[in-house]
Design an enzyme around this catalytic site. Structure first.
Site, PDB file in Angstrom:
ATOM      1  N   TYR A   1     -15.210   0.355  -7.305  1.00 18.35           N
ATOM      2  CA  TYR A   1     -16.521   0.989  -7.135  1.00 18.35           C
ATOM      3  C   TYR A   1     -17.386   0.797  -8.382  1.00 18.35           C
ATOM      4  CZ  TYR A   1     -13.869   3.038  -3.347  1.00 18.35           C
ATOM      5  OH  TYR A   1     -13.067   3.194  -2.236  1.00 18.35           O
TER       6      TYR A   1
ATOM      7  N   SER B   1     -10.239   5.243  -5.021  1.00 16.64           N
ATOM      8  CA  SER B   1     -11.216   6.314  -5.240  1.00 16.64           C
ATOM      9  C   SER B   1     -10.752   7.337  -6.263  1.00 16.64           C
ATOM     10  CB  SER B   1     -11.525   6.998  -3.907  1.00 16.64           C
ATOM     11  OG  SER B   1     -10.335   7.536  -3.325  1.00 16.64           O
TER      12      SER B   1
ATOM     13  N   LYS C   1      -2.154  -1.580  -3.709  1.00 20.46           N
ATOM     14  CA  LYS C   1      -3.000  -0.385  -3.666  1.00 20.46           C
ATOM     15  C   LYS C   1      -2.117   0.859  -3.750  1.00 20.46           C
ATOM     16  CE  LYS C   1      -6.439   1.854  -0.660  1.00 20.46           C
ATOM     17  NZ  LYS C   1      -7.098   1.847   0.659  1.00 20.46           N
TER      18      LYS C   1
ATOM     19  N   LYS D   1       0.856  -1.183   0.000  1.00 20.09           N
ATOM     20  CA  LYS D   1       0.000   0.000   0.000  1.00 20.09           C
ATOM     21  C   LYS D   1       0.893   1.234   0.000  1.00 20.09           C
ATOM     22  CE  LYS D   1      -3.693   2.343   2.560  1.00 20.09           C
ATOM     23  NZ  LYS D   1      -4.579   2.301   3.739  1.00 20.09           N
TER      24      LYS D   1
ATOM     25  N   ARG E   1     -10.998   9.380   1.513  1.00 23.44           N
ATOM     26  CA  ARG E   1     -10.934  10.022   2.832  1.00 23.44           C
ATOM     27  C   ARG E   1     -12.126  10.953   3.037  1.00 23.44           C
ATOM     28  NH1 ARG E   1      -4.412  10.986   2.316  1.00 23.44           N
ATOM     29  NH2 ARG E   1      -3.840   8.797   2.685  1.00 23.44           N
TER      30      ARG E   1
END
Length: 330
Positions: free
Chosen positions: A319, A280, A254, A200, A210
């Protein structure tokens, strides 16, 4: 590699029709490759949009159960829960993280009680509960490793008790996988899997997430002392080897698309279940461009997700999961 010279070898022969292209396609994206990250909030029949993530909402538990049902009906194998915690519950010691009745654990039990044929993944990190916005406990500006691991173990056990199938430690503290695995084994949770956020990176692509969990305003400083430097590749390989030795069942990279080289290296080197998180910021960029007519939304969605499979990933947290699942059913 041996092949005939042109014109005996014409690569365009196998590209001539959709049927021919399908016959020789090397990488195929299916609904089985998807994990759907979802955000949960308090309340009943409540939903609110995440402005920086078009099409993504925070859902109260009752609506989240229906979303999980939708995912199961679409054939999506797993959802991953992320809580939007009431700011009044955030403390410097993060005690709400292991509260059996915190938002994430109540959501897990509600989905489990609904009897849905879907796996539940949870996030093991302190940032949704931390007054400082960090993934670990902070003292005098320093993120403490061992104290944070102790807290994360309590959090992991509470999530396992609630019925989580997969724990996703996303904190990047040293030694947390071994500590969690030992605690799970000794507390009757030997079958709970760990998908470790192993590689990550300290990335600028996390901003919209966030916002979604309410950690942006709380964060003091940055996360570069515990998340990876984006210039490093060999370090990722060492981290993967360590987490596997400590008891991780699956490995995650990630962010996703900017780190496809890491995905490919992990899979080819270790041959273990390898996942990537299309985070995101990646989602927001594609959606934002598609909404403005600059990109064909469906085509770039499928192309971007297929890139993870081509790089060797066994699955993707995205997503886009429900949208691409519907598209693949057509």
């Amino acid at each position: 590699m041996t092949q005939a010279p042109y014109p005996a070898a014409r690569f365009r022969r196998l590209r001539r029709t959709p049927a021919m292209r399908a016959l020789v396609r090397e990488t195929t994206l299916t609904v089985d490759d998807l994990i759907w990250p979802v955000f949960v909030r308090d309340g009943t029949n409540e939903r609110d949009a995440v402005p920086s993530m078009p099409g993504v909402e925070r859902l109260s538990i009752d609506l989240l159960v229906e979303t999980a049902r939708e995912a199961a009906d679409l054939g999506i194998p797993a959802i991953c829960l992320f809580p939007y915690t009431d700011p009044s519950l955030k403390t410097e010691q993060c005690e709400e993280a292991w509260n059996p009745d915190n938002l994430s654990n109540r959501a897990t039990r509600a989905i489990r009680d609904a009897g849905l044929d879907i796996s539940i993944m949870t996030d093991v990190a302190l940032d949704p509960y931390n007054a400082n916005g960090h993934d670990g406990i902070v003292r005098d500006g320093i993120i403490l490793n061992d104290e944070s691991v102790d807290a994360l173990v309590k959090m992991a056990l509470a999530q396992a008790d609630a019925g989580a199938d997969i724990l996703g430690p996303s904190d990047m503290m040293d030694g947390r996988v071994a500590a969690m695995r030992a605690a799970l084994e000794s507390n009757g949770h030997k079958d709970v899997a760990i998908m470790s956020y192993t590689a990550k990176y300290a990335s600028a692509f996390y901003g919209p997430f966030r916002d979604a969990v309410g950690a942006s305003g709380a964060l003091k400083g940055d996360k570069k002392t515990y998340q990876m430097d984006f210039g490093n590749r060999d370090e990722a390989m060492r981290l993967v080897e360590r987490d596997l030795m400590e008891g991780a069942d699956m490995i995650m990279v990630k962010p996703g698309m900017p780190y496809l080289d890491i995905c490919a290296a992990v899979k080819s080197t270790f041959g273990v279940p390898t996942f990537a998180y299309q985070v995101s910021g990646e989602y927001a960029m594609l959606m934002g461009a598609a909404e403005r007519g600059w990109l064909d939304g469906d085509r770039v969605m499928v192309e971007s997700l297929s890139a993870f499979k081509r790089a060797g990933c066994d699955g993707i947290l995205t997503y886009f999961a429900p949208r691409v699942a519907r598209l693949l059913q057509e």
